[in-house]
Design an enzyme around this catalytic site. Sequence first.
Site, PDB file in Angstrom:
ATOM      1  N   LYS A   1       0.807  -1.224   0.000  1.00 25.46           N
ATOM      2  CA  LYS A   1       0.000   0.000   0.000  1.00 25.46           C
ATOM      3  C   LYS A   1       0.841   1.275   0.000  1.00 25.46           C
ATOM      4  CE  LYS A   1      -4.475  -1.505   1.633  1.00 25.46           C
ATOM      5  NZ  LYS A   1      -4.303  -2.950   1.893  1.00 25.46           N
TER       6      LYS A   1
ATOM      7  N   GLU B   1     -10.032   7.244   3.610  1.00 28.89           N
ATOM      8  CA  GLU B   1     -10.879   6.423   4.456  1.00 28.89           C
ATOM      9  C   GLU B   1     -10.190   5.075   4.588  1.00 28.89           C
ATOM     10  OE1 GLU B   1     -11.188   4.279   1.186  1.00 28.89           O
ATOM     11  OE2 GLU B   1     -11.846   6.349   0.993  1.00 28.89           O
TER      12      GLU B   1
ATOM     13  N   SER C   1       1.625  -9.916  -0.989  1.00 30.82           N
ATOM     14  CA  SER C   1       1.302  -8.489  -0.871  1.00 30.82           C
ATOM     15  C   SER C   1       1.633  -7.889   0.491  1.00 30.82           C
ATOM     16  CB  SER C   1      -0.183  -8.273  -1.181  1.00 30.82           C
ATOM     17  OG  SER C   1      -0.990  -9.110  -0.364  1.00 30.82           O
TER      18      SER C   1
HETATM   19  C1  LIG Z   1      -5.149  -3.969   1.411  1.00 28.23           C
HETATM   20  C2  LIG Z   1      -4.458  -5.245   1.154  1.00 28.23           C
HETATM   21  C3  LIG Z   1      -4.827  -6.098   0.086  1.00 28.23           C
HETATM   22  C4  LIG Z   1      -6.013  -5.861  -0.802  1.00 28.23           C
HETATM   23  O1  LIG Z   1      -5.999  -4.695  -1.568  1.00 28.23           O
HETATM   24  P1  LIG Z   1      -5.682  -4.697  -3.126  1.00 28.23           P
HETATM   25  O2  LIG Z   1      -5.983  -3.299  -3.525  1.00 28.23           O
HETATM   26  O3  LIG Z   1      -6.586  -5.688  -3.791  1.00 28.23           O
HETATM   27  O4  LIG Z   1      -4.260  -5.055  -3.300  1.00 28.23           O
HETATM   28  C5  LIG Z   1      -4.072  -7.235  -0.137  1.00 28.23           C
HETATM   29  N1  LIG Z   1      -3.023  -7.558   0.645  1.00 28.23           N
HETATM   30  C6  LIG Z   1      -2.655  -6.783   1.690  1.00 28.23           C
HETATM   31  C7  LIG Z   1      -1.493  -7.213   2.515  1.00 28.23           C
HETATM   32  C8  LIG Z   1      -3.353  -5.610   1.973  1.00 28.23           C
HETATM   33  O5  LIG Z   1      -2.978  -4.845   3.021  1.00 28.23           O
END
Ligand SMILES: *Cc1c(COP(=O)(O)O)cnc(C)c1O
Length: 413
Positions: free
Chosen positions: A99, A121, A391
Amino acid sequence: MTIQQSSPKTLNLPDERGYYGAFGGRYVPETIIPALEEIEQTYYTLKDDPNFQEELMHLHHTYTGRPTPVTYARRLSVYLGGAQIYLKREDLAHTGAHKINNALGQALMTRHMGKKRVIAETGAGQHGVATATACALLGIECVIYMGRVDMERQKPNVFRMRLLGAEVRGVDSGSQTLKDAINEAMRDWVTNVRTTHYLLGSALGPHPFPMIVRDFQSIIGIEARQQMLEQVGKLPDMIVACVGGGSNSIGIFHAFRDDAHVQLIGVEAGGNGIESGKHAARFADPHIARMGILHGTKSYVMQDEAGQIMETHSISAGLDYPSIGPEHAYLRDTGRAEYTYATDQEALEALQLLAQLEGIIAALESAHAVAEVIKRAPTMPKDAAILINLSGRGDKDLNTIISALEGEEGLHA
Ligand SMILES: *Cc1c(COP(=O)(O)O)cnc(C)c1O
């Protein structure tokens, strides 16, 4: 080994009206259109401005911790007995997930627009933390809207945001969760649009946000493409990423969009299973996944017969959203990417397996991608390569994991 070149086959999307085929666009009140046009203009200028790009890359190298590595998951690959598995390590980026890539990019844009205030938000708090971080770094005033119920559920993140100097405003209307926080943030934006940038957190919302967020996240795929060529000598045969709003997935897919032989797989939240109705797999159930408009963009939306937005469920807060970024709807309808889902249970099991075989505690969101690979890798030849976009890291999810595994024999004290 030969280096595989990409051939420029894909249309440059979105079109000038912000559409990806039938999806996307700009469905917002009249009062917000000028602000969206300003953001679009600024973005097109900065995109081609070498100083801006250099500034952002410098921050990524010296602050975010980029490039994040690609790790070969040797023990997991051997255990599954098929394809070789690689992990793109967004869990190692500052604040523990992808993010920050978007938050930093948009915070820099805010400064270039001469605006002094950012609002955002947040549901689980992860986007709020990334935004508060970027604003602290760049000295921008930061206000985060969050539903009261979410604040109660995510106390450590509320505390993190406040430590980072952000003001967290509790929202008491409606169900006191994400959608109410979005409404409140929109109200603020309409009132303060001259001084304030709305820092959107995923590849969602009205044009140009899906494009901007994708581009800021596309650094994931750009790095990974080069790293695979250098470390493995070829591109991956398959890329697997979890899909909430769709930013980490579009971020890793984008650099491979013209490599037709690279399979792109998005994994949604299957929750308690599709039949249970308690999930956030927007593409999986033809009875509830329909074209609709939510939060300013046209895409697939989980809604009932009367068009009411449905309650969603996932063990991972980041995947728990009733709509999906418009570019994913397009990639799905054109067949360029394939979408599937993993249940809460499958994600929990995948998280434990990865932790025990590789020493990496993944975020519950990312564990959905791992769960899909556990199903697929054994069916693939040993010389095939799968790249998972990891992610985020799982520290934020420890309480959820502990309660889910309590009573199960999963955790040995
Ligand atoms: C917020 C988040 C997501 C989901 O958001 P995307 O916009 O689909 O990437 C996925 N993995 C993690 C670790 C997150 O914090």
